[in-house]
Design a protein around this motif. Structure first.
Motif, PDB file in Angstrom:
ATOM      1  N   LEU A 100       0.815  -1.212   0.000  1.00 43.04           N
ATOM      2  CA  LEU A 100       0.000   0.000   0.000  1.00 43.04           C
ATOM      3  C   LEU A 100       0.851   1.265   0.000  1.00 43.04           C
ATOM      4  CD1 LEU A 100      -2.978  -0.874   2.378  1.00 43.04           C
ATOM      5  CD2 LEU A 100      -2.877  -0.951  -0.106  1.00 43.04           C
ATOM      6  N   SER A 101       2.146   1.102   0.188  1.00 44.52           N
ATOM      7  CA  SER A 101       3.037   2.263   0.133  1.00 44.52           C
ATOM      8  C   SER A 101       3.683   2.415  -1.241  1.00 44.52           C
ATOM      9  CB  SER A 101       4.133   2.135   1.207  1.00 44.52           C
ATOM     10  OG  SER A 101       5.003   1.055   0.915  1.00 44.52           O
ATOM     11  N   ILE A 102       3.289   1.554  -2.187  1.00 45.47           N
ATOM     12  CA  ILE A 102       3.850   1.617  -3.546  1.00 45.47           C
ATOM     13  C   ILE A 102       2.832   2.300  -4.463  1.00 45.47           C
ATOM     14  CG2 ILE A 102       4.779   0.293  -5.472  1.00 45.47           C
ATOM     15  CD1 ILE A 102       5.446  -1.948  -3.523  1.00 45.47           C
ATOM     16  N   ASP A 103       3.121   3.522  -4.865  1.00 42.72           N
ATOM     17  CA  ASP A 103       2.177   4.296  -5.674  1.00 42.72           C
ATOM     18  C   ASP A 103       1.827   3.606  -6.991  1.00 42.72           C
ATOM     19  OD1 ASP A 103       2.024   6.266  -3.772  1.00 42.72           O
ATOM     20  OD2 ASP A 103       3.529   7.554  -4.714  1.00 42.72           O
ATOM     21  N   ASP A 104       2.821   2.956  -7.616  1.00 37.41           N
ATOM     22  CA  ASP A 104       2.577   2.306  -8.908  1.00 37.41           C
ATOM     23  C   ASP A 104       1.535   1.198  -8.801  1.00 37.41           C
ATOM     24  OD1 ASP A 104       4.382   3.962 -10.054  1.00 37.41           O
ATOM     25  OD2 ASP A 104       6.004   2.495 -10.211  1.00 37.41           O
ATOM     26  N   ILE A 105       1.338   0.665  -7.603  1.00 38.25           N
ATOM     27  CA  ILE A 105       0.329  -0.383  -7.400  1.00 38.25           C
ATOM     28  C   ILE A 105      -1.000   0.224  -6.970  1.00 38.25           C
ATOM     29  CG2 ILE A 105      -0.302  -2.345  -5.927  1.00 38.25           C
ATOM     30  CD1 ILE A 105       2.596  -3.209  -5.977  1.00 38.25           C
ATOM     31  N   THR A 106      -0.981   1.158  -6.027  1.00 41.77           N
ATOM     32  CA  THR A 106      -2.231   1.729  -5.529  1.00 41.77           C
ATOM     33  C   THR A 106      -2.965   2.543  -6.596  1.00 41.77           C
ATOM     34  OG1 THR A 106      -1.020   3.648  -4.648  1.00 41.77           O
ATOM     35  CG2 THR A 106      -1.400   1.787  -3.154  1.00 41.77           C
ATOM     36  N   LYS A 107      -2.225   2.998  -7.615  1.00 40.52           N
ATOM     37  CA  LYS A 107      -2.861   3.768  -8.686  1.00 40.52           C
ATOM     38  C   LYS A 107      -3.494   2.866  -9.748  1.00 40.52           C
ATOM     39  CE  LYS A 107       0.125   7.821  -8.192  1.00 40.52           C
ATOM     40  NZ  LYS A 107       1.214   8.635  -8.801  1.00 40.52           N
ATOM     41  N   LYS A 108      -3.359   1.544  -9.576  1.00 36.41           N
ATOM     42  CA  LYS A 108      -3.961   0.586 -10.502  1.00 36.41           C
ATOM     43  C   LYS A 108      -4.963  -0.273  -9.740  1.00 36.41           C
ATOM     44  CE  LYS A 108       0.365   0.270 -13.138  1.00 36.41           C
ATOM     45  NZ  LYS A 108       1.467  -0.644 -13.566  1.00 36.41           N
ATOM     46  N   PRO A 109      -6.149   0.266  -9.480  1.00 39.48           N
ATOM     47  CA  PRO A 109      -7.112  -0.419  -8.595  1.00 39.48           C
ATOM     48  C   PRO A 109      -7.700  -1.703  -9.152  1.00 39.48           C
ATOM     49  CG  PRO A 109      -8.123   1.481  -9.641  1.00 39.48           C
ATOM     50  CD  PRO A 109      -6.672   1.539  -9.988  1.00 39.48           C
ATOM     51  N   VAL A 160      18.103 -12.330   1.210  1.00 38.55           N
ATOM     52  CA  VAL A 160      16.840 -11.610   1.309  1.00 38.55           C
ATOM     53  C   VAL A 160      16.996 -10.242   0.662  1.00 38.55           C
ATOM     54  CG1 VAL A 160      15.077 -10.681   2.847  1.00 38.55           C
ATOM     55  CG2 VAL A 160      16.228 -12.827   3.429  1.00 38.55           C
ATOM     56  N   ILE A 161      16.111  -9.944  -0.274  1.00 41.61           N
ATOM     57  CA  ILE A 161      16.092  -8.650  -0.938  1.00 41.61           C
ATOM     58  C   ILE A 161      14.914  -7.860  -0.389  1.00 41.61           C
ATOM     59  CG2 ILE A 161      15.857  -7.449  -3.145  1.00 41.61           C
ATOM     60  CD1 ILE A 161      17.070  -9.913  -4.481  1.00 41.61           C
ATOM     61  N   ASN A 162      15.198  -6.731   0.244  1.00 40.27           N
ATOM     62  CA  ASN A 162      14.155  -5.895   0.842  1.00 40.27           C
ATOM     63  C   ASN A 162      13.986  -4.597   0.056  1.00 40.27           C
ATOM     64  OD1 ASN A 162      13.656  -7.476   3.353  1.00 40.27           O
ATOM     65  ND2 ASN A 162      15.798  -6.974   3.751  1.00 40.27           N
ATOM     66  N   ARG A 163      12.785  -4.046   0.084  1.00 40.45           N
ATOM     67  CA  ARG A 163      12.591  -2.712  -0.481  1.00 40.45           C
ATOM     68  C   ARG A 163      13.287  -1.678   0.379  1.00 40.45           C
ATOM     69  NH1 ARG A 163       7.016  -1.744  -0.294  1.00 40.45           N
ATOM     70  NH2 ARG A 163       7.542   0.446  -0.433  1.00 40.45           N
ATOM     71  N   THR A 164      13.869  -0.671  -0.260  1.00 41.96           N
ATOM     72  CA  THR A 164      14.676   0.321   0.446  1.00 41.96           C
ATOM     73  C   THR A 164      13.841   1.165   1.401  1.00 41.96           C
ATOM     74  OG1 THR A 164      16.141   0.444  -1.479  1.00 41.96           O
ATOM     75  CG2 THR A 164      16.309   2.206   0.159  1.00 41.96           C
ATOM     76  N   ASN A 165      12.703   1.648   0.921  1.00 35.66           N
ATOM     77  CA  ASN A 165      11.920   2.603   1.707  1.00 35.66           C
ATOM     78  C   ASN A 165      10.632   1.987   2.250  1.00 35.66           C
ATOM     79  OD1 ASN A 165      13.725   4.808   1.195  1.00 35.66           O
ATOM     80  ND2 ASN A 165      12.881   4.924  -0.877  1.00 35.66           N
ATOM     81  N   ASP A 166      10.663   0.713   2.560  1.00 31.22           N
ATOM     82  CA  ASP A 166       9.466   0.062   3.075  1.00 31.22           C
ATOM     83  C   ASP A 166       9.163   0.566   4.489  1.00 31.22           C
ATOM     84  OD1 ASP A 166       7.326  -1.783   3.162  1.00 31.22           O
ATOM     85  OD2 ASP A 166       8.583  -3.156   4.321  1.00 31.22           O
ATOM     86  N   ASP A 167       7.874   0.808   4.750  1.00 36.35           N
ATOM     87  CA  ASP A 167       7.475   1.355   6.044  1.00 36.35           C
ATOM     88  C   ASP A 167       6.703   0.355   6.903  1.00 36.35           C
ATOM     89  OD1 ASP A 167       5.104   1.144   4.658  1.00 36.35           O
ATOM     90  OD2 ASP A 167       4.482   3.223   4.922  1.00 36.35           O
ATOM     91  N   ALA A 198       5.057  -5.680  -7.516  1.00 37.40           N
ATOM     92  CA  ALA A 198       5.801  -5.404  -6.284  1.00 37.40           C
ATOM     93  C   ALA A 198       7.183  -6.049  -6.323  1.00 37.40           C
ATOM     94  CB  ALA A 198       5.015  -5.908  -5.075  1.00 37.40           C
ATOM     95  N   ILE A 199       7.268  -7.271  -6.845  1.00 36.38           N
ATOM     96  CA  ILE A 199       8.569  -7.938  -6.957  1.00 36.38           C
ATOM     97  C   ILE A 199       9.466  -7.185  -7.931  1.00 36.38           C
ATOM     98  CG2 ILE A 199       9.752 -10.022  -7.749  1.00 36.38           C
ATOM     99  CD1 ILE A 199       7.386 -11.640  -6.708  1.00 36.38           C
ATOM    100  N   ASN A 200       8.917  -6.777  -9.059  1.00 30.82           N
ATOM    101  CA  ASN A 200       9.707  -6.038 -10.049  1.00 30.82           C
ATOM    102  C   ASN A 200      10.272  -4.749  -9.465  1.00 30.82           C
ATOM    103  OD1 ASN A 200       9.748  -7.643 -12.397  1.00 30.82           O
ATOM    104  ND2 ASN A 200       7.655  -7.058 -12.918  1.00 30.82           N
TER     105      ASN A 200
END
Length: 248
Positions: A20-29, A63-70, A40-42
Protein backbone atom coordinates in the motif's frame (compact mmCIF):
# COMPACT_ATOMS: atom_id res chain seq x y z
CA UNK A 1 25.59 3.15 -7.76
CA UNK A 2 26.48 -0.51 -7.87
CA UNK A 3 24.58 -2.72 -10.23
CA UNK A 4 23.75 -6.01 -8.53
CA UNK A 5 23.13 -9.19 -10.49
CA UNK A 6 20.72 -12.01 -9.70
CA UNK A 7 22.52 -14.50 -11.91
CA UNK A 8 24.42 -16.25 -9.12
CA UNK A 9 21.64 -16.18 -6.51
CA UNK A 10 19.93 -19.56 -6.19
CA UNK A 11 18.00 -19.26 -2.92
CA UNK A 12 16.34 -15.91 -2.39
CA UNK A 13 13.43 -14.31 -0.58
CA UNK A 14 12.06 -11.13 -2.11
CA UNK A 15 10.35 -9.07 0.58
CA UNK A 16 8.06 -6.58 -1.13
CA UNK A 17 6.92 -5.09 2.16
CA UNK A 18 3.86 -2.89 2.44
CA UNK A 19 2.35 -2.81 -1.05
CA UNK A 20 0.00 0.00 0.00
CA UNK A 21 3.04 2.26 0.13
CA UNK A 22 3.85 1.62 -3.55
CA UNK A 23 2.18 4.30 -5.67
CA UNK A 24 2.58 2.31 -8.91
CA UNK A 25 0.33 -0.38 -7.40
CA UNK A 26 -2.23 1.73 -5.53
CA UNK A 27 -2.86 3.77 -8.69
CA UNK A 28 -3.96 0.59 -10.50
CA UNK A 29 -7.11 -0.42 -8.60
CA UNK A 30 -8.25 -3.12 -11.02
CA UNK A 31 -5.19 -5.35 -10.84
CA UNK A 32 -5.58 -8.88 -9.51
CA UNK A 33 -3.42 -10.29 -6.66
CA UNK A 34 -0.94 -11.95 -9.05
CA UNK A 35 -0.46 -8.73 -11.03
CA UNK A 36 0.10 -6.84 -7.77
CA UNK A 37 2.64 -9.39 -6.62
CA UNK A 38 4.56 -9.33 -9.91
CA UNK A 39 4.61 -5.52 -9.91
CA UNK A 40 5.80 -5.40 -6.28
CA UNK A 41 8.57 -7.94 -6.96
CA UNK A 42 9.71 -6.04 -10.05
CA UNK A 43 9.92 -2.80 -8.07
CA UNK A 44 11.87 -4.51 -5.27
CA UNK A 45 14.26 -6.14 -7.77
CA UNK A 46 14.75 -2.81 -9.55
CA UNK A 47 15.79 -1.18 -6.28
CA UNK A 48 18.16 -4.07 -5.61
CA UNK A 49 19.81 -3.73 -9.02
CA UNK A 50 20.24 -0.01 -8.40
CA UNK A 51 22.38 -0.65 -5.36
CA UNK A 52 20.24 -1.79 -2.43
CA UNK A 53 22.09 -3.85 0.14
CA UNK A 54 21.59 -7.60 0.02
CA UNK A 55 20.58 -9.05 3.38
CA UNK A 56 22.42 -12.39 3.81
CA UNK A 57 20.91 -14.88 6.26
CA UNK A 58 22.73 -17.50 8.36
CA UNK A 59 20.77 -20.29 6.62
CA UNK A 60 22.31 -19.37 3.24
CA UNK A 61 19.23 -17.51 2.08
CA UNK A 62 19.58 -14.10 0.47
CA UNK A 63 16.84 -11.61 1.31
CA UNK A 64 16.09 -8.65 -0.94
CA UNK A 65 14.16 -5.90 0.84
CA UNK A 66 12.59 -2.71 -0.48
CA UNK A 67 14.68 0.32 0.45
CA UNK A 68 11.92 2.60 1.71
CA UNK A 69 9.47 0.06 3.08
CA UNK A 70 7.47 1.35 6.04
CA UNK A 71 5.93 -1.91 7.23
CA UNK A 72 7.81 -2.14 10.55
CA UNK A 73 7.11 1.48 11.51
CA UNK A 74 3.43 1.04 10.56
CA UNK A 75 3.07 -2.11 12.66
CA UNK A 76 4.84 -0.65 15.67
CA UNK A 77 2.72 2.49 15.72
CA UNK A 78 0.31 0.28 17.68
CA UNK A 79 0.35 -2.20 20.50
CA UNK A 80 0.15 -5.78 19.28
CA UNK A 81 -3.18 -6.11 21.11
CA UNK A 82 -4.59 -3.35 18.87
CA UNK A 83 -3.76 -5.28 15.68
CA UNK A 84 -5.24 -8.31 13.95
CA UNK A 85 -2.52 -9.95 11.89
CA UNK A 86 -3.06 -12.80 9.46
CA UNK A 87 -0.83 -14.72 7.05
CA UNK A 88 -1.86 -16.54 3.89
CA UNK A 89 0.77 -18.98 2.65
CA UNK A 90 0.73 -20.18 -0.96
CA UNK A 91 2.41 -23.60 -1.12
CA UNK A 92 3.74 -25.67 -4.00
CA UNK A 93 4.32 -28.84 -1.95
CA UNK A 94 4.03 -30.33 1.54
CA UNK A 95 7.60 -29.68 2.68
CA UNK A 96 7.22 -28.96 6.41
CA UNK A 97 10.57 -27.17 6.60
CA UNK A 98 9.46 -24.67 3.95
CA UNK A 99 6.19 -23.99 5.79
CA UNK A 100 8.14 -23.34 8.98
CA UNK A 101 10.58 -21.14 7.06
CA UNK A 102 7.76 -19.06 5.57
CA UNK A 103 6.16 -18.39 8.96
CA UNK A 104 9.40 -17.64 10.78
CA UNK A 105 10.63 -15.30 8.04
CA UNK A 106 7.29 -13.49 8.14
CA UNK A 107 7.61 -13.04 11.90
CA UNK A 108 11.06 -11.55 11.37
CA UNK A 109 9.86 -9.28 8.57
CA UNK A 110 7.23 -7.50 10.65
CA UNK A 111 9.03 -8.14 13.96
CA UNK A 112 6.21 -9.83 15.86
CA UNK A 113 6.21 -13.09 17.81
CA UNK A 114 2.61 -14.18 17.17
CA UNK A 115 -0.29 -13.68 14.76
CA UNK A 116 -4.04 -14.20 14.86
CA UNK A 117 -4.47 -16.60 11.97
CA UNK A 118 -2.67 -18.47 9.19
CA UNK A 119 -4.44 -19.77 6.06
CA UNK A 120 -2.73 -22.20 3.70
CA UNK A 121 -3.40 -22.57 0.00
CA UNK A 122 -1.93 -25.33 -2.14
CA UNK A 123 -1.23 -24.74 -5.80
CA UNK A 124 -4.24 -26.04 -7.69
CA UNK A 125 -4.18 -29.35 -9.50
CA UNK A 126 -3.87 -29.25 -13.27
CA UNK A 127 -6.21 -32.14 -13.97
CA UNK A 128 -9.89 -31.40 -13.40
CA UNK A 129 -10.55 -34.88 -12.04
CA UNK A 130 -7.64 -34.91 -9.59
CA UNK A 131 -8.79 -34.90 -5.98
CA UNK A 132 -7.35 -33.07 -3.00
CA UNK A 133 -4.41 -34.82 -1.36
CA UNK A 134 -5.56 -35.11 2.25
CA UNK A 135 -2.25 -36.64 3.35
CA UNK A 136 -0.39 -33.65 1.89
CA UNK A 137 -2.64 -31.28 3.81
CA UNK A 138 -2.29 -33.25 7.04
CA UNK A 139 1.50 -33.22 6.77
CA UNK A 140 1.54 -29.41 6.58
CA UNK A 141 -1.18 -29.13 9.22
CA UNK A 142 1.03 -30.87 11.79
CA UNK A 143 3.67 -28.15 11.59
CA UNK A 144 0.98 -25.47 11.80
CA UNK A 145 -0.41 -27.14 14.93
CA UNK A 146 3.02 -26.89 16.56
CA UNK A 147 2.91 -23.10 16.12
CA UNK A 148 -0.54 -23.03 17.74
CA UNK A 149 0.67 -25.16 20.63
CA UNK A 150 3.57 -22.74 21.15
CA UNK A 151 1.19 -19.77 21.25
CA UNK A 152 2.48 -18.22 18.02
CA UNK A 153 -0.71 -18.70 15.97
CA UNK A 154 -4.26 -18.50 17.31
CA UNK A 155 -6.33 -19.90 14.43
CA UNK A 156 -5.72 -21.99 11.31
CA UNK A 157 -7.49 -22.06 7.97
CA UNK A 158 -7.34 -23.51 4.48
CA UNK A 159 -8.36 -22.29 1.04
CA UNK A 160 -9.91 -23.96 -2.00
CA UNK A 161 -10.47 -27.53 -0.91
CA UNK A 162 -13.51 -29.70 -1.53
CA UNK A 163 -16.13 -29.85 1.19
CA UNK A 164 -15.39 -33.53 1.86
CA UNK A 165 -11.70 -32.73 2.30
CA UNK A 166 -12.45 -29.91 4.70
CA UNK A 167 -14.76 -32.11 6.77
CA UNK A 168 -12.12 -34.87 6.87
CA UNK A 169 -9.46 -32.39 7.96
CA UNK A 170 -11.77 -31.03 10.64
CA UNK A 171 -12.45 -34.49 12.04
CA UNK A 172 -8.78 -35.50 11.97
CA UNK A 173 -7.03 -32.36 13.23
CA UNK A 174 -6.01 -31.82 16.83
CA UNK A 175 -6.26 -28.08 16.15
CA UNK A 176 -9.44 -27.73 14.12
CA UNK A 177 -9.52 -25.35 11.15
CA UNK A 178 -11.41 -22.19 12.06
CA UNK A 179 -11.43 -20.70 8.56
CA UNK A 180 -12.21 -21.92 5.08
CA UNK A 181 -11.70 -19.68 2.05
CA UNK A 182 -13.49 -20.19 -1.26
CA UNK A 183 -12.72 -18.55 -4.59
CA UNK A 184 -16.03 -17.48 -6.08
CA UNK A 185 -14.42 -17.32 -9.52
CA UNK A 186 -14.34 -21.12 -9.52
CA UNK A 187 -17.26 -21.78 -7.17
CA UNK A 188 -20.19 -19.54 -8.05
CA UNK A 189 -22.40 -20.76 -5.21
CA UNK A 190 -21.23 -21.86 -1.78
CA UNK A 191 -22.71 -25.32 -1.10
CA UNK A 192 -25.56 -25.06 1.44
CA UNK A 193 -24.20 -28.10 3.28
CA UNK A 194 -20.85 -26.35 3.76
CA UNK A 195 -22.61 -23.21 4.96
CA UNK A 196 -24.55 -25.29 7.48
CA UNK A 197 -21.41 -27.12 8.66
CA UNK A 198 -19.59 -23.84 9.23
CA UNK A 199 -22.53 -22.35 11.08
CA UNK A 200 -22.91 -25.42 13.31
CA UNK A 201 -19.22 -25.36 14.23
CA UNK A 202 -18.80 -21.57 14.43
CA UNK A 203 -16.33 -21.48 11.53
CA UNK A 204 -15.49 -18.52 9.30
CA UNK A 205 -16.54 -19.07 5.68
CA UNK A 206 -14.75 -16.45 3.58
CA UNK A 207 -14.35 -15.69 -0.12
CA UNK A 208 -11.23 -14.51 -1.94
CA UNK A 209 -10.00 -13.55 -5.41
CA UNK A 210 -6.48 -15.01 -5.45
CA UNK A 211 -5.34 -16.72 -8.63
CA UNK A 212 -4.97 -20.49 -8.49
CA UNK A 213 -1.27 -20.13 -9.29
CA UNK A 214 -0.25 -17.00 -7.39
CA UNK A 215 3.10 -16.63 -9.23
CA UNK A 216 3.12 -18.57 -12.54
CA UNK A 217 6.32 -19.98 -14.01
CA UNK A 218 6.21 -17.53 -16.92
CA UNK A 219 6.07 -14.59 -14.50
CA UNK A 220 9.09 -15.92 -12.62
CA UNK A 221 11.05 -16.11 -15.89
CA UNK A 222 10.00 -12.56 -16.79
CA UNK A 223 11.18 -11.29 -13.40
CA UNK A 224 14.45 -13.20 -12.98
CA UNK A 225 15.33 -13.96 -16.58
CA UNK A 226 15.43 -17.70 -15.93
CA UNK A 227 13.23 -20.46 -14.54
CA UNK A 228 13.27 -20.78 -10.76
CA UNK A 229 11.25 -22.92 -8.36
CA UNK A 230 8.77 -21.06 -6.16
CA UNK A 231 8.93 -22.70 -2.73
CA UNK A 232 6.29 -20.47 -1.16
CA UNK A 233 4.71 -17.05 -1.21
CA UNK A 234 3.27 -15.35 1.85
CA UNK A 235 0.95 -12.39 2.19
CA UNK A 236 0.30 -10.67 5.48
CA UNK A 237 -2.86 -8.70 6.20
CA UNK A 238 -2.87 -6.32 9.15
CA UNK A 239 -6.01 -4.73 10.56
CA UNK A 240 -6.09 -2.03 13.19
CA UNK A 241 -8.97 -3.08 15.41
CA UNK A 242 -12.03 -0.80 15.35
CA UNK A 243 -10.58 1.18 12.41
CA UNK A 244 -11.08 -1.10 9.43
CA UNK A 245 -8.16 -2.84 7.76
CA UNK A 246 -5.22 -2.60 5.43
CA UNK A 247 -3.24 -5.08 3.36
CA UNK A 248 0.50 -4.77 3.93
Amino acid sequence: MANHSLENIENVIVNTGNILSIDDITKKPNTNPTEELVEAINITIKEFKSGSVLDPQPDHLCVINRTNDDIISKVHEHELSELKIGFKIFLSNDNQYLVQEAIEKAFLTIKVSSVDDVVISFKQKQAEDKKDDLYQIQKVWKILESFVENGKIKQLGIADVEESTFRALYEWAAVKPSIIQINLATCCVVPPTLQAFCKENDLKLLTHSDNNDILPAESIIDIFGRPLLLNWALRFVIHVKCRGGSDY
